[in-house]
Design a protein around this motif. Sequence first.
Motif, PDB file in Angstrom:
ATOM      1  N   LEU A  83      85.899 -21.881  67.423  1.00  0.00           N
ATOM      2  CA  LEU A  83      86.351 -20.678  68.115  1.00  0.00           C
ATOM      3  C   LEU A  83      85.421 -19.506  67.816  1.00  0.00           C
ATOM      4  N   ALA A  84      84.987 -19.386  66.558  1.00  0.00           N
ATOM      5  CA  ALA A  84      84.044 -18.323  66.198  1.00  0.00           C
ATOM      6  C   ALA A  84      82.720 -18.506  66.923  1.00  0.00           C
ATOM      7  N   ALA A 115      87.161 -11.946  67.397  1.00  0.00           N
ATOM      8  CA  ALA A 115      86.358 -10.945  68.107  1.00  0.00           C
ATOM      9  C   ALA A 115      85.098 -10.644  67.313  1.00  0.00           C
ATOM     10  N   ARG A 116      84.100 -10.101  68.002  1.00  0.00           N
ATOM     11  CA  ARG A 116      82.887  -9.668  67.327  1.00  0.00           C
ATOM     12  C   ARG A 116      83.190  -8.460  66.441  1.00  0.00           C
ATOM     13  N   PHE A 129      78.635 -10.046  62.873  1.00  0.00           N
ATOM     14  CA  PHE A 129      79.768 -10.701  62.249  1.00  0.00           C
ATOM     15  C   PHE A 129      80.871 -11.020  63.255  1.00  0.00           C
ATOM     16  N   VAL A 130      81.771 -11.878  62.802  1.00  0.00           N
ATOM     17  CA  VAL A 130      82.949 -12.248  63.608  1.00  0.00           C
ATOM     18  C   VAL A 130      84.187 -12.002  62.756  1.00  0.00           C
ATOM     19  N   LEU A 131      85.190 -11.383  63.361  1.00  0.00           N
ATOM     20  CA  LEU A 131      86.461 -11.126  62.694  1.00  0.00           C
ATOM     21  C   LEU A 131      87.514 -12.069  63.253  1.00  0.00           C
ATOM     22  N   PRO A 179      76.803 -15.006  60.540  1.00  0.00           N
ATOM     23  CA  PRO A 179      76.250 -15.908  61.569  1.00  0.00           C
ATOM     24  C   PRO A 179      76.157 -17.371  61.147  1.00  0.00           C
ATOM     25  N   SER A 180      76.176 -17.641  59.824  1.00  0.00           N
ATOM     26  CA  SER A 180      76.123 -19.024  59.339  1.00  0.00           C
ATOM     27  C   SER A 180      77.501 -19.583  59.029  1.00  0.00           C
ATOM     28  N   ASN A 181      78.536 -18.884  59.483  1.00  0.00           N
ATOM     29  CA  ASN A 181      79.935 -19.285  59.271  1.00  0.00           C
ATOM     30  C   ASN A 181      80.359 -19.223  57.810  1.00  0.00           C
TER      31      ASN A 181
END
Length: 405
Positions: A93-94, A127-128, A133-135, A63-65
């Motif tokens: 984008l994320a 995508a989530r 998290f983000v993938l 969440p903090s990139n």
Amino acid sequence: MDSIWLVLGALALGAFLGAGFLLLLYMAERRGARAAQVIAPTIPDGVEQVLDVLESAGIVIDPSNNVLKASPGALALGLVRGSSLVHPELVELAASVRRSGETIADEFTLARGPYGDSTMRLQVLVARLGTRFVLLLAEDRTESYRLDEVRRDFVANISHELKTPIASVSLLAEALDMAADEPDQVRRFAGRLSTEAARLAHITSEVIELSRLQARDALRPDVLVSIDEVVAEAVDQNRIVATAKHVEIGVRASSKAQVYGDRALLVVAVHNLLSNAIAYSPEASRVGIGVKVDGDTVSIAVTDQGIGIQREDLDRVFERFFRVDQARSRNTGGSGLGLSIVKHTVQNHGGDVRVWSTPDRGSTFTIRLPLAEPPAASVPDAAGEPSASKPTSEPRQARAAHPVR
């Protein structure tokens, strides 16, 4: 008697307060442990293993990139540096995916490396991954967009360049036929015919090399390459020519630097610079090659004491088929493709090449490449052992290097 009761009451109150304090500490510790379990990033099972073998770029972001895991392809493309995404477009984008919860696919034109104007065209899917998290998945589509333009330019250039040797071969063949009864003339024309045929073969080999370099699968970016070994091999390839011309090659390469890329192509690029330096240097002079690491960059510099380059030609020396000295290039067998191959090789590795030159005093060509980013450390697993991406360090079978002068 009253004083005894006061003492006993104080002791009881102290014991009660102490027990309460210990209870508070225990509860705080339990809450802290539960909070740590919630906060500690845990990548879903199987994702790390998939990223380790993924050829394209794959990145997991918290969440903090912060980058928790990156595939070898992501590191090789220069998308990750340290534990952060390099390009703000990908960060935004994320963030959009987090806000909307929707999967987003888009295309971006991003800088291929920190140097020069070279860019790459990426097809990106974000995508989530679970709830936190983000993938991010990215595929390099640069060559598929550039291929048509390159083909048009290349066909026009090669058609023009092949006219001269082909015309010469045709004329010499006619001359041989007319001089069939004159042995001396036949030998003279045959010698010139062999020279033009060799020149034609040389141009053809360079065309094949440049075409391969511009092909989609020319570069496996997830292989670690030692720059010192690249320089040593290129120097060995030029020893005989340098000795024949009494040119000394001075080498300073003990950097232990590594980059992601193709060893064979990098050897060809450094070989071309050394070959040019020797060809355009006077006899009994010196050519130097050195490797230097500065921050996240490794530089390879080739210096000669040759004829130099005019200021107005400096911006054109990397063009296909451009020759600084047309007559001298023909005498040395040059086709004008060597430096173009250097430029394309370096750009495909996320770097740039520069030239400094003074007429009649010499030139220095410098290749700059980004150092290989070490695999980002992963989140500790259940056993408390950190895991990390391990890009392969096994180079593909080395391909034959085509000498280019």
